[in-house]
Design a protein around this motif. Structure first.
Motif, short mmCIF file in Angstrom:
data_model
loop_
_atom_site.label_atom_id
_atom_site.label_comp_id
_atom_site.label_asym_id
_atom_site.label_seq_id
_atom_site.Cartn_x
_atom_site.Cartn_y
_atom_site.Cartn_z
N GLU A 49 -22.30 62.97 73.63
CA GLU A 49 -23.46 62.88 72.75
C GLU A 49 -23.74 61.43 72.40
O GLU A 49 -22.83 60.62 72.26
CB GLU A 49 -23.25 63.71 71.50
CG GLU A 49 -23.31 65.19 71.79
CD GLU A 49 -23.25 66.02 70.53
OE1 GLU A 49 -23.50 65.48 69.43
OE2 GLU A 49 -22.97 67.21 70.65
N MET A 50 -25.01 61.10 72.25
CA MET A 50 -25.40 59.73 71.92
C MET A 50 -25.77 59.66 70.44
O MET A 50 -26.19 60.64 69.85
CB MET A 50 -26.55 59.29 72.81
CG MET A 50 -26.18 59.31 74.28
SD MET A 50 -27.58 58.93 75.29
CE MET A 50 -26.93 57.61 76.26
N TYR B 253 -33.26 59.85 71.56
CA TYR B 253 -33.49 59.75 72.99
C TYR B 253 -34.91 59.27 73.28
O TYR B 253 -35.87 59.76 72.71
CB TYR B 253 -33.32 61.12 73.67
CG TYR B 253 -31.91 61.64 73.64
CD1 TYR B 253 -30.94 61.06 74.43
CD2 TYR B 253 -31.58 62.72 72.84
CE1 TYR B 253 -29.64 61.55 74.42
CE2 TYR B 253 -30.28 63.22 72.82
CZ TYR B 253 -29.32 62.63 73.61
OH TYR B 253 -28.05 63.10 73.60
N ASP C 242 -34.47 62.23 78.04
CA ASP C 242 -33.35 63.14 78.27
C ASP C 242 -33.80 64.09 79.37
O ASP C 242 -34.23 65.21 79.10
CB ASP C 242 -32.97 63.88 76.99
CG ASP C 242 -31.68 64.68 77.15
OD1 ASP C 242 -31.02 64.55 78.20
OD2 ASP C 242 -31.35 65.44 76.23
N ARG D 14 -28.26 64.78 84.63
CA ARG D 14 -28.93 64.51 83.36
C ARG D 14 -28.99 63.00 83.17
O ARG D 14 -27.97 62.32 83.25
CB ARG D 14 -28.14 65.16 82.24
CG ARG D 14 -28.82 65.14 80.93
CD ARG D 14 -28.07 66.00 79.94
NE ARG D 14 -28.98 66.30 78.88
CZ ARG D 14 -28.88 67.33 78.09
NH1 ARG D 14 -27.91 68.18 78.26
NH2 ARG D 14 -29.75 67.53 77.14
N GLN E 221 -30.10 60.14 80.47
CA GLN E 221 -30.39 59.95 79.06
C GLN E 221 -30.59 58.46 78.77
O GLN E 221 -29.82 57.62 79.24
CB GLN E 221 -29.25 60.48 78.19
CG GLN E 221 -28.98 61.95 78.39
CD GLN E 221 -27.74 62.42 77.66
OE1 GLN E 221 -26.77 61.69 77.53
NE2 GLN E 221 -27.79 63.64 77.16
N THR F 188 -31.28 55.84 75.46
CA THR F 188 -31.43 55.56 74.03
C THR F 188 -31.64 54.05 73.89
O THR F 188 -31.60 53.32 74.88
CB THR F 188 -30.19 55.98 73.21
OG1 THR F 188 -29.10 55.13 73.56
CG2 THR F 188 -29.84 57.43 73.41
N ARG G 89 -27.37 56.65 80.30
CA ARG G 89 -26.27 57.46 80.83
C ARG G 89 -26.77 58.39 81.91
O ARG G 89 -27.88 58.93 81.81
CB ARG G 89 -25.64 58.33 79.73
CG ARG G 89 -24.74 57.58 78.82
CD ARG G 89 -23.99 58.55 77.95
NE ARG G 89 -23.08 57.80 77.10
CZ ARG G 89 -22.27 58.35 76.25
NH1 ARG G 89 -22.24 59.65 76.10
NH2 ARG G 89 -21.47 57.60 75.53
N THR H 256 -22.90 54.62 82.80
CA THR H 256 -23.30 54.21 81.47
C THR H 256 -23.48 52.70 81.48
O THR H 256 -22.70 51.98 82.11
CB THR H 256 -22.28 54.65 80.39
OG1 THR H 256 -22.79 54.29 79.11
CG2 THR H 256 -20.93 54.04 80.59
N THR I 28 -28.85 49.52 77.61
CA THR I 28 -30.27 49.65 77.95
C THR I 28 -30.90 48.28 78.18
O THR I 28 -31.72 48.12 79.09
CB THR I 28 -31.01 50.38 76.82
OG1 THR I 28 -30.39 51.65 76.63
CG2 THR I 28 -32.47 50.60 77.17
#
Length: 167
Positions: free
Chosen positions: A10-11, A15, A18, A85, A87, A89, A94, A108, A111
Motif C-alpha cells: 500500500e502507498m 494515487y 492505479d 498493476r 501505481q 503517487t 510501482r 519501484t 516519481t
C-alpha cells in the motif's frame, strides 16, 4: 500473514494512477469446454474410422492431440489470471504482478526521476517501459499496440501530475 503482504504494497499518498492491466482471454470457460468437447468428438470419430481400417496406432496420436490442445488452453487460461498493476503517487511509481494467490513487486522508483520509454516500430507501439538510471521494467505487455500507446500517454500524464501535484 497475507494482510502483512498487502500492507507492504500500500502507498501512503493519493494515487495519480492505479491501473490494473488484465490480458484478454481467448475463450470463456464455457467456450473452452465446448471446443475441447468438439475436438474430442471429432477425434473419436476419426479414431473409429482409422481403427476400422486397421490403423491401431492412430487413435493414440489423436488422444495426444486432444491432450496437447487441452494443456495449451489450460496454460493460456492460467496466464490470463495474472494481472499487472501500475501505481503512481507523488512519491513513487510501482509495478506489481498479481495472481489469485500472490503478488510481487516488480518495480519501484521515485516519481521525480522515473521516465516512460515507448518502443516504436513501423509507426506502431511495440512496448512501454518505465526507466530510471539505466534500469527499466516492461509494462502493459498484455495490451494491443494502440492500447499500449494510449497507456503510455496516460502514464506520462500521471507522472507529470504527480510531480507537479496537480489533480
Amino acid at each position: 500473514m497475507a494482510q502483512a503482504a498487502n500492507i507492504f504494497f500500500e502507498m501512503d499518498s493519493p494515487y495519480f494512477m492505479d491501473a490494473v492491466i488484465t490480458p484478454n482471454r481467448s475463450l470463456s470457460q464455457r467456450g473452452l469446454v465446448i471446443l475441447i468437447t468438439a475436438i474430442t468428438v471429432l477425434n473419436c470419430i476419426s479414431a473409429g474410422i482409422f481403427m476400422s481400417m486397421g490403423a491401431t496406432l492412430v487413435p493414440i496420436f489423436l488422444a495426444l492431440d486432444v491432450g496437447a490442445i487441452a494443456l495449451a488452453f489450460l496454460v493460456s487460461n492460467h496466464a490470463a489470471k495474472q494481472v499487472e498493476r501500475v501505481q503512481v503517487t507523488a512519491h513513487e511509481v510501482r509495478v506489481l504482478r498479481q495472481t489469485p494467490n500472490a503478488q510481487a513487486l516488480v518495480w519501484t522508483s521515485p516519481t521525480a526521476f522515473t521516465r516512460v520509454d515507448v518502443e516504436v516500430e513501423d509507426d506502431r507501439t511495440v512496448g512501454v517501459r518505465v526507466r530510471l538510471s539505466g534500469k527499466f521494467a516492461q509494462v502493459a505487455a498484455a495490451l494491443s499496440p494502440p492500447e499500449q500507446a494510449e497507456f503510455a500517454k496516460a502514464l506520462e500524464d500521471a507522472i507529470w501530475k504527480a510531480r507537479t501535484g496537480r489533480v
